[in-house]
Scaffold this motif. Structure first.
Motif, short mmCIF file in Angstrom:
data_model
loop_
_atom_site.label_atom_id
_atom_site.label_comp_id
_atom_site.label_asym_id
_atom_site.label_seq_id
_atom_site.Cartn_x
_atom_site.Cartn_y
_atom_site.Cartn_z
N PHE A 113 0.82 -1.21 0.00
CA PHE A 113 0.00 0.00 0.00
C PHE A 113 0.85 1.27 0.00
N TYR A 115 -6.49 5.50 5.41
CA TYR A 115 -5.96 4.13 5.31
C TYR A 115 -6.27 3.46 6.64
N LYS A 175 -7.20 -4.30 4.05
CA LYS A 175 -7.11 -2.87 4.33
C LYS A 175 -7.99 -2.10 3.35
N ILE A 194 -7.87 1.68 1.50
CA ILE A 194 -7.14 2.93 1.26
C ILE A 194 -8.01 3.82 0.38
#
Length: 393
Positions: free
Chosen positions: A305, A322, A369, A371
């Motif tokens: 990322f 994030y 995750k 973002i």
């Protein structure tokens, strides 16, 4: 090695038709290796295995998503994923334009859920565009949306390429992990790229050669930033960086919401992760052999990322948030949506089990995750009001 052989022997056997399909793709890749002088980058091999027209995993007709496929994505688990995400989508569209693009829409389940949830929020997009080059998946997406939300189907359109200019929301759920990646080995004698060659028996085999060009530059930068012992093997996806940067030229105002499994760079290239993250998925079995039945299995790598935001920021986009998937979904009200289901009913128990998998750190909650990158979005985004980890990138 013995344990790996045992694990591979336990994989379900494909049909004769599937084996013939894989053999055809294998032959096509062999011919490309021979035409290239006997060696292909792994990124090119991965691209062919997944996207070769009519033969690649995502280009052919095999069922990929859900219980009958090779893996289950979050939208397939529960409608509450899309309902929570809709709250974030509605906020961004209200601040920009009521337009939405989903890149790589899978079965169409998320599109259907988002449309219905946005309708309940009185925040429907004027246009819900889907970019997916697979004719098979486009048909399945159409059927899914037509069955779940037929009255909203007129708002949906399919794109053949990214728009030159766009304002609104772009969604990519488990998109970046399937973009082609190079394999790199940092050695005591320099940086080498691990590619694909042909063995004497005609099977695919690994073959290393010195890294060059943009790949060498990226690998050198990572080597300066991270502690890598000689022999450290990992992935670098130049395609992910290029895709992220491309939106700097196309996004006039809005946000990209990208959901995937991965790490910040210092964790991605951690000394304990010295064999990389390459993984394959076949009939709900995960294994590390990308040469097994090409065209019949998914091939993925985790997402760096830090590379995503570095490329996007270099193209003029901002980091908007994030966070872990679990924290993002909590911020977007997934537990409120769960509470709206009648307690102690089969629907509630099924939804509760799925939400647990989406939120819990030992399940999908921490590995996945979210973002957000964008331009011209000033208000703090709902999904990152608590637990923003942008500082870790």
């Amino acid at each position: 090695m013995q344990a790996f052989a045992v694990a591979m022997s336990q994989l379900p056997l494909p049909s004769d038709a599937a084996l013939a399909h894989s053999a055809e793709l294998h032959g096509a890749i062999v011919r490309e290796i021979e035409a290239a002088g006997g060696w292909l980058s792994f990124a090119r091999y991965m691209e062919l295995a997944l996207y070769a027209p009519g033969l690649g995993y995502y280009s052919a007709g095999a069922r990929k998503f859900g219980a009958a496929g090779d893996f289950v994505t979050a939208p397939e688990m529960t409608v509450l994923f899309g309902e929570a995400l809709a709250n974030q989508v509605a906020q961004v569209m209200a601040a920009t334009q009521p337009q939405l693009i989903e890149v790589g829409a899978g079965s169409g389940r998320l599109a259907a859920d988002l449309l219905l949830a946005l309708e309940r929020l009185s925040a429907l997009p004027e246009r819900y565009a889907i970019l997916d080059l697979s004719a098979d998946l486009r048909q399945r997406q159409y059927e899914t949306i037509a069955a779940a939300a037929p009255h909203l189907l007129s708002r949906v359109e399919w794109l053949d390429s990214l728009p030159a200019q766009f304002s609104g929301v772009v969604i990519g759920n488990e998109l970046l992990d399937a973009l082609p990646a190079h394999l790199v080995v940092w050695t005591g004698d320099g940086i080498r790229e691990r590619g694909v060659a042909l063995g004497e028996d005609g099977r695919f085999t690994w073959n290393d050669r010195p890294a060059t060009g943009a790949l060498l530059a990226a690998a050198e930068e990572i080597g300066h930033q991270c502690t890598l012992a000689p022999g450290h093997l990992s992935e670098i996806s130049l395609a992910v960086s290029a895709w992220s940067a491309e939106w700097g030229h196309r996004l006039a105002q809005g946000a990209l919401l990208l959901i995937d499994y991965g790490f910040p760079r210092h964790e991605f290239y951690h000394p304990q992760r010295n064999s990389g993250t390459l993984m394959c998925h076949y009939r709900h079995h995960a294994h590390p052999d990308p040469f097994y039945l090409p065209g019949l299995q998914d091939i993925t790598v985790h997402v760096d990322f830090t590379a995503v935001i570095a490329a996007a920021h270099g193209a003029g986009l901002d980091l908007l948030g994030y966070a872990s998937q679990g924290q993002f979904l909590l911020n977007c009200g997934i537990l409120d949506r769960l509470a709206a289901i009648t307690p102690e009913t089969p629907d509630y128990y099924r939804a509760s089990s799925a939400v647990g998998k989406l939120l819990m750190p030992h399940e999908m909650g921490e590995l996945f995750k979210v973002i957000a990158i964008g331009r011209g979005v000033d208000a703090p985004l709902l999904g990152f009001l608590r637990g923003d980890q942008g500082h870790r990138l």
